[in-house]
Write a protein that holds these residues in place. Structure first.
Motif, PDB file in Angstrom:
ATOM      1  N   SER A  41     -75.323  83.984  17.780  1.00 44.96           N
ATOM      2  CA  SER A  41     -74.416  84.983  16.762  1.00 44.96           C
ATOM      3  C   SER A  41     -75.251  85.265  15.672  1.00 44.96           C
ATOM      4  O   SER A  41     -76.431  84.944  15.448  1.00 44.96           O
ATOM      5  N   ALA A  42     -74.630  86.339  14.874  1.00 45.90           N
ATOM      6  CA  ALA A  42     -75.445  86.701  13.725  1.00 45.90           C
ATOM      7  C   ALA A  42     -75.193  85.576  12.535  1.00 45.90           C
ATOM      8  O   ALA A  42     -74.348  84.650  12.733  1.00 45.90           O
ATOM      9  N   GLU A  74     -77.276  90.072  15.423  1.00 44.81           N
ATOM     10  CA  GLU A  74     -77.601  89.179  16.379  1.00 44.81           C
ATOM     11  C   GLU A  74     -79.180  89.529  16.547  1.00 44.81           C
ATOM     12  O   GLU A  74     -79.887  88.355  16.750  1.00 44.81           O
ATOM     13  N   SER A 153     -69.644  86.843  20.954  1.00 41.11           N
ATOM     14  CA  SER A 153     -70.984  86.023  21.522  1.00 41.11           C
ATOM     15  C   SER A 153     -70.722  84.737  22.605  1.00 41.11           C
ATOM     16  O   SER A 153     -71.141  84.376  23.479  1.00 41.11           O
TER      17      SER A 153
HETATM   18  N1  ASP Z   1     -71.326  88.114  15.293  1.00 38.98           N
HETATM   19  C1  ASP Z   1     -70.028  88.596  15.801  1.00 38.98           C
HETATM   20  C2  ASP Z   1     -68.858  88.171  14.776  1.00 38.98           C
HETATM   21  O1  ASP Z   1     -68.859  87.617  13.845  1.00 38.98           O
HETATM   22  C3  ASP Z   1     -70.011  87.795  17.121  1.00 38.98           C
HETATM   23  C4  ASP Z   1     -69.681  86.581  17.173  1.00 38.98           C
HETATM   24  O2  ASP Z   1     -70.142  85.661  16.095  1.00 38.98           O
HETATM   25  O3  ASP Z   1     -69.426  85.711  18.090  1.00 38.98           O
HETATM   26  O4  ASP Z   1     -67.706  88.623  15.379  1.00 38.98           O
END
Ligand code: ASP
Ligand code: MG
Length: 410
Positions: A41-42, A74, A153
């Motif tokens: 993920s980010a 990401e 993610s």
């Molecule tokens: N970075 C995205 C979110 O914060 C996706 C994830 O974290 O799964 O929603």
């Protein structure tokens, strides 16, 4: 040699130290002789920060540009993680969603994955590399970047595991697994050793943020073996599988709850047959999500309908209904906020009649008034006063034997 997909969420990659830690968790898997695809993920709150940046420039930014922006989060993580792995002496390659062949439908902001072209990832794995893929993003047939919806993610990881026929998909997060209820509120909450796909899906849809609902759906459809576990601690997590094998004696496996619920009642509908569909069509057109619906047709009294919405949507709901009062045809609207939803979930309910009765009995014993009810095969949701929410969860947790020292706990 097994193929393992490891997914690390935002908190798990939230700093340079955390990224180093993730690199070590990846290397540990490689040292076991496995092939590894990593989905990340980010970092930390990056996605939220990107959204807030956009909002400072435009109240309703174009969805295409939002996807373009959010996909950058990401991309930061994949490159940093690959650098960390290389520093530690391991060959890793970062891939964005499109480089990894993740094709989605052409819907910005909430796209579904249609297909994954696995050749490139497979080829890199065959060369002995670690492949690090950006979660949450994909590409349309027209080469537009899309995102999969917040929390998406997890879905990338499970979809890759399915497409690559991986042996296992491990979801690393900031908790040690799936709990019987939220341990921040209920001290006796206990980590489950296993939970079924269906139960997990209900809990995820009820807002247990630990897994993206669509990831659970995919895992179920493609029989992906999932484990939710901590990125910081080494202990085993919770296995999500077809039929939860342990603790089968439990009828209820988890309790979910959410506050900020409101109830709206439309009283005195003139023409029941037409007013009913029109109300909900009108609300849907205005993007208002209605949850529990209860209709009462009383032969003597006024026909009315009650439904629940998020309190954030209450004002808008009342405004919309008032605006269309003439076409809808009703006498008055009543509403109540300060409510909460408490739900019990468990596959065992299917074969055990009387669970709802037990639930109401327990709540009544605590003088918790139940204002609305809705059920599915394996779930019973009740709406109660928000002030009584945690107490309701606590007594149900105890009554259905979910407490730490109870049945099935190791
Ligand atoms: N970075 C995205 C979110 O914060 C996706 C994830 O974290 O799964 O929603
Ligand atoms: Mg998440």
């Amino acid at each position: 040699m097994a193929l393992i997909v490891q997914k690390f969420g935002g908190t798990s990659v939230g700093s340079v130290e955390r990224i180093q830690n993730v690199a070590n968790r990846v290397i540990a898997e490689i040292q076991q002789g496995n092939q590894v695809v990593v989905v990340v993920s980010a970092m930390g709150k990056t996605t939220d920060e990107l959204v807030s940046l956009a909002k400072q420039i435009s109240v309703s930014p174009s969805k295409r540009e939002m996807d373009m922006l959010m996909a950058t989060g990401e991309q930061m993580t994949i490159s940093l993680l690959c650098m960390a792995l290389k520093e530690k002496g391991y060959e890793a390659v970062s891939l964005t969603g499109w480089q990894a062949g993740i094709q989605t439908e052409a819907i910005h902001g909430n796209a579904r994955i249609e297909h994954i072209q696995t050749e490139r990832v497979q080829g890199l794995l065959n060369e002995g590399r670690i492949v690090v893929v950006a979660g949450f993003q994909g590409i349309t047939a027209d080469k537009e970047i899309t995102t999969l919806g917040r929390g998406g993610s997890d879905t990338t990881a499970v979809a890759l595991a399915a497409a690559l026929q991986a042996d296992k998909c491990d979801i690393y997060t900031d908790v040690t697994g799936v709990f019987t209820t939220d341990p921040r509120y209920v001290k006796t909450a206990r980590k489950l050793q296993s939970i079924s796909y269906d139960e997990m899906l209900e809990l995820a849809n009820l807002g247990a943020g630990v897994l993206h609902p669509r990831a659970v759906e995919l895992a179920k459809n493609y029989h992906v073996s999932l484990e939710v576990r901590s990125s910081m601690e080494l202990e085993r997590g919770t296995i999500v599988e077809e039929e939860a094998s342990m603790e089968q004696n439990l009828i209820v496996r988890g309790i979910a709850f959410e506050d900020n619920v409101s109830r709206v009642t439309v009283v005195g509908m003139e023409d029941q047959l037409h007013t009913l569909p029109t109300i909900f069509t009108t609300l849907a057109k205005h993007q208002i999500n209605v949850d529990i619906i209860i209709q009462s047709i009383i032969s003597s009294g006024e026909p009315s309908i009650s439904f629940s919405v998020k309190t954030d949507d209450l004002q808008k709901t009342v405004d919309v209904l008032s605006q269309y009062a003439d076409t809808l045809g009703y006498e008055r609207i009543e509403h109540e906020s300060g409510l909460a939803k408490v739900s019990i979930v468990g596959s065992g309910m299917v074969s055990n009649p009387g669970v709802a009765a037990d639930m109401f009995e327990v709540l009544a014993g605590e003088k918790v008034e139940v204002k609305m009810v809705s059920t599915s095969e394996i779930k019973i949701s009740t709406v109660v006063n928000q002030a009584e929410m945690v107490r309701a969860v606590e007594v149900l947790h105890q009554a259905f034997q979910l407490d730490a020292e109870m049945a099935g706990a190791k």
